[in-house]
Design a protein around this motif. Sequence first.
Motif, PDB file in Angstrom:
ATOM      1  N   LEU A 223       6.933  14.524  -0.688  1.00  7.19           N
ATOM      2  CA  LEU A 223       7.056  14.871  -2.092  1.00  7.19           C
ATOM      3  C   LEU A 223       8.260  15.785  -2.256  1.00  7.19           C
ATOM      4  N   ILE A 231       0.503  14.706   2.482  1.00  6.98           N
ATOM      5  CA  ILE A 231       0.799  14.144   1.170  1.00  6.98           C
ATOM      6  C   ILE A 231       2.141  13.422   1.226  1.00  6.98           C
ATOM      7  N   VAL A 233       4.676  10.279  -1.009  1.00  7.14           N
ATOM      8  CA  VAL A 233       4.878   9.518  -2.242  1.00  7.14           C
ATOM      9  C   VAL A 233       5.218   8.083  -1.853  1.00  7.14           C
ATOM     10  N   ARG A 237       3.849   7.145  -6.529  1.00  4.17           N
ATOM     11  CA  ARG A 237       2.521   7.733  -6.683  1.00  4.17           C
ATOM     12  C   ARG A 237       2.183   8.609  -5.481  1.00  4.17           C
ATOM     13  N   ILE A 238       1.334   9.601  -5.729  1.00  4.96           N
ATOM     14  CA  ILE A 238       0.955  10.540  -4.680  1.00  4.96           C
ATOM     15  C   ILE A 238      -0.180   9.952  -3.845  1.00  4.96           C
ATOM     16  N   LEU A 255      -4.254  18.700  -5.735  1.00  3.19           N
ATOM     17  CA  LEU A 255      -3.625  17.393  -5.914  1.00  3.19           C
ATOM     18  C   LEU A 255      -3.264  17.146  -7.382  1.00  3.19           C
ATOM     19  N   ALA A 259       0.465  16.676  -9.107  1.00  2.57           N
ATOM     20  CA  ALA A 259       0.784  15.599 -10.040  1.00  2.57           C
ATOM     21  C   ALA A 259       1.367  16.161 -11.336  1.00  2.57           C
ATOM     22  N   THR A 262       5.026  17.423 -10.706  1.00  6.78           N
ATOM     23  CA  THR A 262       6.034  16.390 -10.431  1.00  6.78           C
ATOM     24  C   THR A 262       6.056  15.270 -11.454  1.00  6.78           C
ATOM     25  N   LYS A 264       4.196  12.765 -11.204  1.00  9.27           N
ATOM     26  CA  LYS A 264       3.845  11.546 -10.467  1.00  9.27           C
ATOM     27  C   LYS A 264       2.326  11.389 -10.450  1.00  9.27           C
ATOM     28  N   LEU A 266      -1.515  10.147  -9.402  1.00 12.68           N
ATOM     29  CA  LEU A 266      -2.244   9.984  -8.150  1.00 12.68           C
ATOM     30  C   LEU A 266      -2.499   8.501  -7.916  1.00 12.68           C
ATOM     31  N   THR A 270      -5.912   7.618  -3.550  1.00  8.15           N
ATOM     32  CA  THR A 270      -6.093   9.067  -3.640  1.00  8.15           C
ATOM     33  C   THR A 270      -7.239   9.405  -4.582  1.00  8.15           C
TER      34      THR A 270
END
Length: 358
Positions: A223, A231, A233, A237-238, A255, A259, A262, A264, A266, A270
């Motif tokens: 990330l 974690i 990307v 998506r995470i 988490l 999100a 960023t 982004k 999940l 996840t």
Amino acid sequence: ISSPLVEAGWTVEVHQGGIDSLLSRAIEDLEFLPLLLESRYISGNRQLAERLDEALEGFLRERQELFLSALCAASQARLEWLEDPGNWMEPNLEQNPGGLAEISAIRTACWLVSNVRNLEDAIFGGYMTRQEVDILQQAEKTYARILNLLRLFTDRSTSTLSFEQQERLADKLGYQARSGFLPVESFMQSVYQLFHGVAAVAQEFWERLRESREDPQEQGEPLAGLEEAGIVVRSGRIHVQTDRYPAAAAQLIHLFALAAATGKPLANVTRQWIRHHRNVLDAAAGDPMVRDSLLELIRRDHPRLPFVRAFYNQGLMVSLIPELAASHGLVQHDAFHLYPLQEHHLRTLAELKRIFLG
């Protein structure tokens, strides 16, 4: 065919046309598409009905992406319905987010992607979970019961629960007063709980479907700017590396904060991992690390609170603060309190964030 039904007191809507004209109408009128998909042969020319089924199958196969995009966009557009305070006070069982149109759109999308006509079969296709299907089926049955009574009272094809009719419906459906609350308030709480449950299922469904139709990236990447163990990307998506990321309460909330920071979302895997470990939140309210992670989420989120709302919609806030369960969907039957209690909370928090940001 329709005359005996009309004579029996049914409201019958008749659509006439050739095969080509009916298919063309489905492009122009998205609400007409589910009617075509749910059509069944009753009487008349069976060969003509079979020709329509064959033509419809090919027609949809060629335009699958067009219809899926339109259905998803319509689901998002329904959220704008709630910008009008009047639609909170007098919700529409068809068009409100979480209403019948939402359920119909999900069923239609399942048919489009894998010829699944039954929500039960969507479970085996991996498009829905058992719990999600139960929520949709319970809501659909309850909405139908309320609509039948509503239209009996009003003698017209309305789907709006008017302020005046809400009390009458609560009485006919057998809701009782409880300490501090009117029967109509208990009734409307159950309605708003169904709206919220279906809308949350729809949001999860469309995100899951969108992700499943993308080309996956085999190799994940850290990330950017927020490198953390466990974690990565992938495809924007995470993703959680389950063998490296701790399944602790503070980390679950963290988490969502990542999100929010960023922008982004999940990934589906996840979100599944979070649901699997949500029980760690049950006894975590007094943990200072949990408090810090929750405040981090609130600080980092956009003023519209998309990730705080996602945290609430997945039932995680109630897991963390069980007392919220009793107030979920709670309303006061007056013209001053427009929103259910949880919506009051979220809108107040959003307004505070806007004030602090200037």
